[in-house]
Motif scaffolding. Structure first.
Motif, PDB file in Angstrom:
ATOM      1  N   VAL A   1       0.814  -1.223   0.000  1.00  0.00           N
ATOM      2  CA  VAL A   1       0.000   0.000   0.000  1.00  0.00           C
ATOM      3  C   VAL A   1       0.847   1.271   0.000  1.00  0.00           C
ATOM      4  CG1 VAL A   1      -1.963  -1.132   1.095  1.00  0.00           C
ATOM      5  CG2 VAL A   1      -0.231  -0.036   2.532  1.00  0.00           C
ATOM      6  N   PHE A   2       2.150   1.141   0.224  1.00  0.00           N
ATOM      7  CA  PHE A   2       3.004   2.326   0.260  1.00  0.00           C
ATOM      8  C   PHE A   2       4.458   1.900   0.072  1.00  0.00           C
ATOM      9  CE2 PHE A   2       5.717   5.326   2.628  1.00  0.00           C
ATOM     10  CZ  PHE A   2       5.367   6.507   1.993  1.00  0.00           C
TER      11      PHE A   2
ATOM     12  N   VAL B   1      11.513   1.495   1.999  1.00  0.00           N
ATOM     13  CA  VAL B   1      10.569   0.837   2.887  1.00  0.00           C
ATOM     14  C   VAL B   1       9.367   0.424   2.060  1.00  0.00           C
ATOM     15  CG1 VAL B   1       9.065   1.098   4.903  1.00  0.00           C
ATOM     16  CG2 VAL B   1      11.309   2.197   4.874  1.00  0.00           C
TER      17      VAL B   1
ATOM     18  N   GLU C   1       5.464  -1.056   2.530  1.00  0.00           N
ATOM     19  CA  GLU C   1       4.450  -1.291   3.547  1.00  0.00           C
ATOM     20  C   GLU C   1       3.269  -2.044   2.963  1.00  0.00           C
ATOM     21  OE1 GLU C   1       3.665   1.159   6.631  1.00  0.00           O
ATOM     22  OE2 GLU C   1       5.388   2.512   6.404  1.00  0.00           O
ATOM     23  N   SER C   2       2.873  -3.108   3.666  1.00  0.00           N
ATOM     24  CA  SER C   2       1.636  -3.809   3.328  1.00  0.00           C
ATOM     25  C   SER C   2       0.546  -3.311   4.283  1.00  0.00           C
ATOM     26  CB  SER C   2       1.839  -5.311   3.479  1.00  0.00           C
ATOM     27  OG  SER C   2       1.994  -5.622   4.842  1.00  0.00           O
TER      28      SER C   2
ATOM     29  N   ALA D   1       2.126  -4.486   7.789  1.00  0.00           N
ATOM     30  CA  ALA D   1       3.389  -4.097   8.414  1.00  0.00           C
ATOM     31  C   ALA D   1       4.309  -3.363   7.442  1.00  0.00           C
ATOM     32  CB  ALA D   1       4.101  -5.340   8.940  1.00  0.00           C
ATOM     33  N   ALA D   2       5.334  -2.727   8.016  1.00  0.00           N
ATOM     34  CA  ALA D   2       6.362  -2.054   7.233  1.00  0.00           C
ATOM     35  C   ALA D   2       7.617  -2.922   7.208  1.00  0.00           C
ATOM     36  CB  ALA D   2       6.694  -0.704   7.856  1.00  0.00           C
TER      37      ALA D   2
END
Lengths: 121, 382
Positions: A35-36, A54, A56-57, A60-61
């Motif tokens: 997602v990011f 990084v 991110e799901s 978690a990151a």
């Protein structure tokens, strides 16, 4: 062009003294829906094993470590607006950043595709 | 190997085999081997629950019955009121209420659902707290109540806009139930306790079912193409978007119900000037906060950028202030909002909608705006 892999599930495509770096399909499957993505700044000097990006799901990151030492030449801006590309095309369109390779000797410790397949088997 | 990684010691719910057969990715959670997600993944499972219906195994949670030794339900209600700040005496038969076990300083030992089943009270408590909760009940209520942990029952949540239609195929009575109604119904020949409530912000049901019939009922519900099994990952993102607290994260023994913005759950009868004011652990602290306010409050936070701001991120008044003023207690990505969401504690003076604060994430200060919760409007059937 040679493609190499790290035990941490990153791939590197080597063209001359430039390495394009992303995460493997195996890694994106483990992470789940991305997602990011946070990418390093262009021009940053990264050291081997330093956290450079990084991902991110929902859950978690996770850090993405620089597999080799070098200077960031270019980043994949598309991931800022389309982080889901990491799930749909991890090995291609979802490359993270390009590094100017500082020391080609660092490439010697990395895996080829057959070795990586054995590593994730 | 860490003790927590030792899957041999993990308990299994009656739906364990079903999780494996449905492709559940199993992880340790509160001492149980639980599905964090299935094949579709957290994002799709979350969105499916909001658009159709999701089935969740919450059998790890504790189910407890209280029966008054006198045979009068009101005596069990009065006894339980000695441990929680909620009004149970006035809770009608067939109705459920959100509650908290408090400690002597007003902190929260656990949060729970309390139901009046006519001849007994039915409690649902958190998995990680259930042993302590049961001991707490026995220590304080054994004189007046028989306390029974219902370890032979599973708990299934069915949530989402198509939950009612899916459950009505087994028992048409559910269509007349409203939010927080509870009924004892027969589903697939099994004696069930069905509540119209849940932990997603959606309309839906929680079904207590005998353990040996749980797989049969879950399988029958999953035969409906509108119903998919949903893992703990989406359960967490759904409850976060709904602004609901997770025990051990947003609330714990150091937070009071008032600080946690749960004052709405404390009825007038238990407050100063009410019919039965106080009389629960930590009453002096909680009543004085209800009357005079509190120094900090739980608030909703919307990060202004795309980066999720997660649990334990420190909060600051500005991009360069030195001292943290609070912290994020839950945070992640909200699939229905397609944006990051968080909640955390701020000084009461800053707990005002649209106030901008900053979270420290990987050495950077990211702006967040104080926002009303729920982040996604709930769809309860009132």
């Amino acid at each position: 062009m040679t493609t190499l892999y790290t035990p941490d599930h990153e791939w590197l495509k080597i063209e001359g003294d430039v390495a394009t770096i992303g995460i493997t399909d195996y890694a994106q499957e483990q992470l789940g829906d991305v997602v990011f993505v946070e990418l390093p700044k262009v021009g940053r000097a990264v050291k081997k094993a330093e956290a450079a990006a990084v991902v991110e799901s929902v859950k978690a990151a996770s850090d993405v470590y620089a597999p080799i030492t070098g200077e960031v030449l270019e980043i994949n801006e598309t991931l800022g607006t389309e982080p889901g590309l990491v799930n749909s095309d991890a090995g291609g369109a979802a490359w993270f950043f390009k590094l100017k390779i500082a020391d080609k000797a660092e490439l010697e410790g990395l895996m080829d595709e057959a070795a990586y397949k054995a590593h994730t088997a | 190997m860490l003790a927590g990684d030792d899957t041999q010691s993990l308990k299994r719910t009656p739906l364990y085999a079903l999780h494996l057969s449905r492709g559940g990715k199993m992880v340790p959670f509160a001492g149980y081997d639980m599905p964090v997600q299935y094949t579709p993944g957290v994002l799709k499972e979350h969105l499916h629950t909001r658009s159709a219906a999701g089935l969740f195994d919450v059998s790890h949670m504790g189910q407890v019955e209280l029966r008054a030794k006198s045979g009068k339900l009101e005596d069990a209600a009065r006894a339980l009121e000695a441990l929680i700040p909620q009004d149970i005496v006035a809770l009608p038969p067939g109705r459920q209420r959100y509650a908290q076990f408090t400690n002597e300083s007003g902190g929260i030992l656990d949060d729970l659902m309390v139901t009046n089943l006519g001849n007994r009270l039915f409690l649902v408590v958190n998995a990680a707290c259930k042993a302590e909760d049961e001991a707490h009940l026995r220590a304080h209520l054994s004189d007046t109540c028989d306390i029974t942990a219902l370890t032979d029952r599973a708990l299934i949540a069915l949530q989402g806009p198509k939950a009612e239609a899916a459950l009505a195929k087994f028992c048409a009575d559910v269509t007349t139930m409203k939010f927080m109604d509870v009924a004892e119904l027969t589903l697939e020949g099994l004696p069930c306790i069905v509540s119209r409530s849940g932990y997603t912000g959606e309309d839906g049901f929680e079904i207590s079912v005998p353990a040996d019939g749980a797989e049969k009922l879950a399988t029958a519900l999953l035969d409906n193409p509108d119903v998919l099994p949903i893992g703990l990952g989406a359960r967490d993102s759904l409850r976060l978007e709904a602004g609901l607290c997770l025990y051990g994260h947003d609330i714990d023994t150091t937070t009071t119900p008032v600080e946690a913005a749960l004052s709405w759950s404390i009825q007038k009868s238990r407050r100063s000037g009410g019919a039965r004011p106080g009389g629960f652990p930590g009453a002096s602290a909680i009543l004085s906060q209800l009357d005079g306010g509190t120094t900090r409050l739980r608030v909703g936070l919307r990060p202004e950028g795309r980066a999720p701001v997660r649990e334990n991120a420190s909060l600051f008044t500005s991009a360069d202030s030195a001292e943290p003023i609070g912290a994020v207690t839950s945070g992640g990505f909200g699939p229905s909002l397609n944006a990051p969401v968080a909640m955390g504690y701020l000084p009461a003076a800053l707990a005002v909608r649209d106030t901008v604060v900053f979270a420290e994430v990987r050495g950077q200060r990211l702006p967040l705006r104080v926002a009303a919760m729920p982040f996604v409007p709930n769809t309860y059937k009132r």
